[in-house]
Design a protein around this motif. Structure first.
Motif, short mmCIF file in Angstrom:
data_model
loop_
_atom_site.label_atom_id
_atom_site.label_comp_id
_atom_site.label_asym_id
_atom_site.label_seq_id
_atom_site.Cartn_x
_atom_site.Cartn_y
_atom_site.Cartn_z
N THR A 170 1.00 -1.00 -0.04
CA THR A 170 -0.09 -0.15 0.12
C THR A 170 1.34 1.31 0.35
OG1 THR A 170 -2.02 -0.97 1.33
CG2 THR A 170 -1.45 1.06 1.22
N GLN A 171 1.79 1.08 0.51
CA GLN A 171 3.09 2.31 1.53
C GLN A 171 3.39 2.80 -0.44
OE1 GLN A 171 3.58 4.66 3.75
NE2 GLN A 171 4.28 5.57 1.89
N ALA A 174 1.13 4.24 -2.59
CA ALA A 174 0.44 5.27 -2.48
C ALA A 174 1.57 6.65 -2.81
CB ALA A 174 0.66 5.87 -1.05
N ASN A 175 3.43 6.03 -2.71
CA ASN A 175 4.31 6.77 -3.41
C ASN A 175 4.14 6.87 -5.02
OD1 ASN A 175 5.07 6.75 -1.36
ND2 ASN A 175 6.36 4.69 -0.74
N SER A 180 -2.84 9.51 -0.96
CA SER A 180 -2.49 9.13 0.00
C SER A 180 -2.47 7.50 0.29
CB SER A 180 -3.47 8.98 0.73
OG SER A 180 -4.70 9.62 1.08
N ILE A 181 -1.89 6.56 1.77
CA ILE A 181 -2.37 5.37 1.87
C ILE A 181 -3.37 5.37 2.19
CG2 ILE A 181 -2.05 3.52 3.69
CD1 ILE A 181 1.05 4.81 4.28
N THR A 183 -5.79 6.70 0.15
CA THR A 183 -6.88 6.85 -0.69
C THR A 183 -7.10 5.51 -1.64
OG1 THR A 183 -6.33 9.75 -1.25
CG2 THR A 183 -6.87 8.02 -3.20
N VAL A 184 -5.64 5.12 -1.30
CA VAL A 184 -5.11 3.67 -1.93
C VAL A 184 -6.21 2.76 -1.08
CG1 VAL A 184 -3.26 1.64 -2.22
CG2 VAL A 184 -3.02 3.89 -2.59
#
Length: 219
Positions: A170-171, A174-175, A180-181, A183-184
């Motif tokens: 997830t991180q 997001a990157n 944002s996490i 939103t993911v």
């Protein structure tokens, strides 16, 4: 790398004693991993988990007694949501693999897995990823069955779907997408709902079966 702060507690559920001894020897070679208990049937393992926790459970599917590995996986998933379950089996039937994954398993390895395979599996499931042997991957990602109605996806949902297929966390997603996490996670939830999938493995399997992705994108 495996975490260093505390030992990773592993439980083995396997009815072949010689194989259990072999696994114990293998896990002793992985720094930071400790086999906390081993059981030859599902009922004893379940009773143990009512009083104790574990980080990861390596679970065979064919077990003596009333509880199969699939039944036990479902029970563990309800009782210990944070505990990761990895099937370790010789079963290569597609429906059995799917039943195990749909029961909440975090991975599926064959019993010919190497030391490196086991160490990688531990690391990956603790990071929230799903793991499987290459042979298992080929079996479950092979298109089959009648065509299904394609869900309507937004452009962003399609991006997230393909990143899930690539095995990103997830991180990392997001990157990569500059979102944002939260939103993911929202997109991931929407995808699971639209595909009627209980987890990411089933989600990707269904997407491949519908022709939305290629099997090699989940490597």
């Amino acid at each position: 790398m495996l975490r260093k702060k505390d030992n990773i507690s592993v439980i083995l559920v396997e009815d072949h004693g010689i194989f259990v001894e072999g696994l114990n020897t293998v896990f002793q070679k992985i720094p930071g991993v400790e086999v906390a208990a081993a059981f030859n049937n599902g009922q004893d393992a379940l009773e143990y988990l009512q009083q104790h926790t574990a980080d990861i459970i390596f679970l065979d599917i064919s077990l003596p007694g009333q509880l199969s590995g699939i039944d036990l996986c479902q029970a563990i998933h309800r009782m210990r949501r944070k505990t990761k379950v990895i099937a370790l089996s010789n079963h290569t039937e597609k429906h059995i693999i799917n039943d195990m994954l749909n029961s909440g398993a975090n991975g599926y390895l064959l019993k010919n897995a190497s030391l490196q395979d086991l160490e990688n599996a531990i690391t990956q499931v603790l990071q929230g990823q799903f793991v499987m042997s290459d042979e298992v991957r080929e079996i479950i990602f092979s298109p089959s069955g009648a065509p299904q109605k394609l869900p309507r996806l937004t452009a962003r949902e399609k991006e997230v779907l393909h990143l899930i297929g690539e095995g990103l966390t997830t991180q990392q997603m997001a990157n990569k997408l500059f979102i944002s996490i939260q939103t993911v996670e929202s997109h991931r939830y929407n995808l699971l709902q639209k595909f009627e999938a209980p987890n990411a493995v089933t989600l990707i399997k269904k997407a491949i079966g519908m022709g939305l992705m290629k099997a090699d994108e989940d490597k």
